[in-house]
Design a protein around this motif. Structure first.
Motif, PDB file in Angstrom:
ATOM      1  N   PRO A 299       0.842  -1.209   0.000  1.00  0.00           N
ATOM      2  CA  PRO A 299       0.000   0.000   0.000  1.00  0.00           C
ATOM      3  C   PRO A 299       0.875   1.256   0.000  1.00  0.00           C
ATOM      4  N   LYS A 300       0.231   2.394  -0.181  1.00  0.00           N
ATOM      5  CA  LYS A 300       0.958   3.647  -0.333  1.00  0.00           C
ATOM      6  C   LYS A 300       1.813   3.973   0.890  1.00  0.00           C
ATOM      7  N   TRP A 301       1.227   3.778   2.072  1.00  0.00           N
ATOM      8  CA  TRP A 301       1.976   4.159   3.273  1.00  0.00           C
ATOM      9  C   TRP A 301       3.235   3.305   3.452  1.00  0.00           C
ATOM     10  N   SER A 302       3.213   2.056   2.961  1.00  0.00           N
ATOM     11  CA  SER A 302       4.375   1.192   3.107  1.00  0.00           C
ATOM     12  C   SER A 302       5.542   1.709   2.270  1.00  0.00           C
ATOM     13  N   LYS A 303       5.229   2.353   1.148  1.00  0.00           N
ATOM     14  CA  LYS A 303       6.287   2.937   0.325  1.00  0.00           C
ATOM     15  C   LYS A 303       7.006   4.060   1.079  1.00  0.00           C
ATOM     16  N   VAL A 304       6.211   4.849   1.793  1.00  0.00           N
ATOM     17  CA  VAL A 304       6.798   5.951   2.573  1.00  0.00           C
ATOM     18  C   VAL A 304       7.701   5.391   3.669  1.00  0.00           C
ATOM     19  N   VAL A 305       7.194   4.339   4.358  1.00  0.00           N
ATOM     20  CA  VAL A 305       7.969   3.720   5.435  1.00  0.00           C
ATOM     21  C   VAL A 305       9.258   3.119   4.881  1.00  0.00           C
ATOM     22  N   LEU A 306       9.139   2.413   3.747  1.00  0.00           N
ATOM     23  CA  LEU A 306      10.327   1.818   3.139  1.00  0.00           C
ATOM     24  C   LEU A 306      11.321   2.894   2.705  1.00  0.00           C
ATOM     25  N   GLY A 307      10.786   4.018   2.197  1.00  0.00           N
ATOM     26  CA  GLY A 307      11.663   5.109   1.789  1.00  0.00           C
ATOM     27  C   GLY A 307      12.412   5.698   2.964  1.00  0.00           C
ATOM     28  N   ILE A 308      11.692   5.912   4.066  1.00  0.00           N
ATOM     29  CA  ILE A 308      12.339   6.472   5.264  1.00  0.00           C
ATOM     30  C   ILE A 308      13.360   5.487   5.814  1.00  0.00           C
ATOM     31  N   ALA A 309      12.958   4.186   5.831  1.00  0.00           N
ATOM     32  CA  ALA A 309      13.887   3.164   6.342  1.00  0.00           C
ATOM     33  C   ALA A 309      15.134   3.091   5.469  1.00  0.00           C
ATOM     34  N   GLY A 310      14.937   3.176   4.158  1.00  0.00           N
ATOM     35  CA  GLY A 310      16.082   3.151   3.264  1.00  0.00           C
ATOM     36  C   GLY A 310      16.996   4.336   3.468  1.00  0.00           C
ATOM     37  N   LEU A 311      16.371   5.520   3.629  1.00  0.00           N
ATOM     38  CA  LEU A 311      17.170   6.724   3.868  1.00  0.00           C
ATOM     39  C   LEU A 311      17.928   6.619   5.186  1.00  0.00           C
ATOM     40  N   PHE A 312      17.268   6.049   6.217  1.00  0.00           N
ATOM     41  CA  PHE A 312      17.904   5.886   7.522  1.00  0.00           C
ATOM     42  C   PHE A 312      19.104   4.945   7.421  1.00  0.00           C
ATOM     43  N   ILE A 313      18.950   3.853   6.650  1.00  0.00           N
ATOM     44  CA  ILE A 313      20.058   2.907   6.478  1.00  0.00           C
ATOM     45  C   ILE A 313      21.225   3.571   5.761  1.00  0.00           C
ATOM     46  N   VAL A 314      20.912   4.393   4.734  1.00  0.00           N
ATOM     47  CA  VAL A 314      21.971   5.101   4.012  1.00  0.00           C
ATOM     48  C   VAL A 314      22.709   6.057   4.941  1.00  0.00           C
ATOM     49  N   LEU A 315      21.962   6.783   5.779  1.00  0.00           N
ATOM     50  CA  LEU A 315      22.596   7.723   6.725  1.00  0.00           C
ATOM     51  C   LEU A 315      23.487   6.986   7.715  1.00  0.00           C
ATOM     52  N   LEU A 316      23.009   5.822   8.202  1.00  0.00           N
ATOM     53  CA  LEU A 316      23.833   5.035   9.122  1.00  0.00           C
ATOM     54  C   LEU A 316      25.121   4.590   8.453  1.00  0.00           C
ATOM     55  N   ALA A 317      25.009   4.150   7.188  1.00  0.00           N
ATOM     56  CA  ALA A 317      26.194   3.696   6.474  1.00  0.00           C
ATOM     57  C   ALA A 317      27.185   4.831   6.274  1.00  0.00           C
ATOM     58  N   VAL A 318      26.666   6.012   5.901  1.00  0.00           N
ATOM     59  CA  VAL A 318      27.552   7.164   5.691  1.00  0.00           C
ATOM     60  C   VAL A 318      28.204   7.565   7.002  1.00  0.00           C
ATOM     61  N   THR A 319      27.425   7.571   8.087  1.00  0.00           N
ATOM     62  CA  THR A 319      27.971   7.948   9.403  1.00  0.00           C
ATOM     63  C   THR A 319      29.056   6.968   9.838  1.00  0.00           C
ATOM     64  N   ALA A 320      28.780   5.667   9.624  1.00  0.00           N
ATOM     65  CA  ALA A 320      29.781   4.669  10.003  1.00  0.00           C
ATOM     66  C   ALA A 320      31.060   4.836   9.199  1.00  0.00           C
ATOM     67  N   LEU A 321      30.926   5.190   7.911  1.00  0.00           N
ATOM     68  CA  LEU A 321      32.090   5.369   7.069  1.00  0.00           C
ATOM     69  C   LEU A 321      32.906   6.582   7.524  1.00  0.00           C
ATOM     70  N   ILE A 322      32.207   7.666   7.908  1.00  0.00           N
ATOM     71  CA  ILE A 322      32.912   8.880   8.355  1.00  0.00           C
ATOM     72  C   ILE A 322      33.662   8.586   9.655  1.00  0.00           C
ATOM     73  N   ILE A 323      32.997   7.906  10.579  1.00  0.00           N
ATOM     74  CA  ILE A 323      33.658   7.580  11.873  1.00  0.00           C
ATOM     75  C   ILE A 323      34.881   6.706  11.633  1.00  0.00           C
ATOM     76  N   LYS A 324      34.757   5.758  10.721  1.00  0.00           N
ATOM     77  CA  LYS A 324      35.878   4.856  10.441  1.00  0.00           C
ATOM     78  C   LYS A 324      37.077   5.604   9.898  1.00  0.00           C
ATOM     79  N   ARG A 325      36.817   6.592   9.008  1.00  0.00           N
ATOM     80  CA  ARG A 325      37.897   7.356   8.409  1.00  0.00           C
ATOM     81  C   ARG A 325      38.576   8.244   9.451  1.00  0.00           C
ATOM     82  N   ARG A 326      37.805   8.775  10.381  1.00  0.00           N
ATOM     83  CA  ARG A 326      38.368   9.647  11.406  1.00  0.00           C
ATOM     84  C   ARG A 326      39.294   8.881  12.343  1.00  0.00           C
ATOM     85  N   ARG A 327      38.992   7.599  12.531  1.00  0.00           N
ATOM     86  CA  ARG A 327      39.845   6.780  13.364  1.00  0.00           C
ATOM     87  C   ARG A 327      41.158   6.467  12.660  1.00  0.00           C
TER      88      ARG A 327
END
Length: 327
Positions: A299-327
């Motif tokens: 349904p329509k609302w599931s697309k929004v949830v999946l989009g937010i979840a996908g964006l959240f996963i991308v942000l986590l990955a980017v954050t983890a990559l930045i922290i790793k580089r700083r170390r």
């Protein structure tokens, strides 16, 4: 006002009288059933009544009208409607008129014989034929084509349906050749669509699903069918079921194409994998055939949830990559 009413009634009366087609003859019975053993012969009697004179019909020297007798095979089209034609049924060679032509005077009723001869090696089951009667058109001479009919007069061929049931061991077999979500969904706006086979993407709450159902009667006799369709969740539990219309008698050797709709009544709300099952009971022995197709529902609302979840996963990955580089 009264004069207008009378005039209007007169015009309607004249219209229906003029529009009513004149039928030059009638036949009976309209349909008949013969149950016969292999190797046995019987006679089928058809009565032809010449009800009125008809122009364009050949007139014999005796003053009557000429009619041609023939035998046609009958089959069902994909919508269940009867179709009469030559060369569609082996049983066409089992039945023949005693005379190919018959002369009948106006107002006279005459009986004609159709001979039925069942071969010794005939397979048990049901066979469907049309005993056809049609007027012979008048010709100018031996070389010219038939005279054209007057405007509004139709060429008429009447057919008596003959069902032959050959005794013996018969087989009932209905198979489902196709059962899957239709290429177009019913009951939604233009924005709703089938994205891939079995995956439903809707921009509003789901109301009904449309399916393609193709059947074939592989048996040797006609059957009546009762069907139902159900929706099951990923655990196989039935969450909704409803009857579906499968049409009239399903003749042996025929195919049928149906497009049943399932009204879900808001029974599906969560996204995920569902399955749709069709179940058909048929024949005198109440046999059952079924098929299942998978449906991914989003349904329509599931697309929004999946989009937010996908964006959240991308942000986590980017954050983890930045922290790793700083170390």
């Amino acid at each position: 006002m009264k004069v207008k009413y009378i005039l209007y009634t007169f015009i309607i009366f004249i219209f229906f009288i003029a529009a009513k087609p004149a039928r030059a003859f009638e036949i009976s019975p309209v349909k008949s059933l013969f149950t016969i053993d292999p190797g046995i012969s019987q006679t089928m009697v058809v009565k032809i009544s010449a009800t009125s004179p008809s122009s364009g019909v050949s007139v014999s020297p005796m003053g009557g009208k000429m009619f041609k007798l023939s035998v046609l095979g009958m089959m069902q089209d994909e919508n269940g409607k009867p179709v009469f034609s030559r060369g569609v049924d082996l049983a066409e060679s089992w039945v023949y008129p005693e005379n190919n032509l018959v002369n009948i005077k106006s107002g006279e009723t005459k009986s004609v014989n159709f001979i039925i001869k069942i071969p010794v090696d005939a397979i048990a089951g049901s066979y469907y034929l049309g005993l056809a009667v049609e007027p012979v058109e008048e010709k100018n001479n031996n070389t010219n084509p038939p005279l054209p009919r007057p405007s509004g007069e139709l060429a008429i061929r009447l057919v008596s349906l003959l069902t032959l049931e050959v005794k013996g061991i018969v087989r009932e077999s209905v198979v489902i050749e196709k059962w899957e979500p239709s290429a177009s969904l019913a009951g939604y706006s233009a924005a709703s669509q089938m994205t891939v086979r079995g995956m439903i993407s809707l921009n509003q709450e789901i109301k009904k699903l449309r399916f393609d159902l193709n059947l074939k009667n592989n048996g040797t006799m006609e059957v009546l069918m009762i069907g139902s369709a159900s929706i099951r969740n990923w655990r196989g539990e039935e969450i909704f079921s409803q009857p579906i219309i499968l049409g009239n008698k399903f003749l042996a050797g025929s195919k049928r194409v149906l497009h049943p709709e399932i009204n879900l009544k808001n029974t599906i709300s969560l996204p995920g994998l569902y399955s749709a099952q069709v179940k058909i009971n048929y024949g005198r022995t109440n046999q059952t055939v079924s098929a299942i197709t998978d449906i991914w529902f989003f349904p329509k609302w599931s697309k929004v949830v999946l989009g937010i979840a996908g964006l959240f996963i991308v942000l986590l990955a980017v954050t983890a990559l930045i922290i790793k580089r700083r170390r």
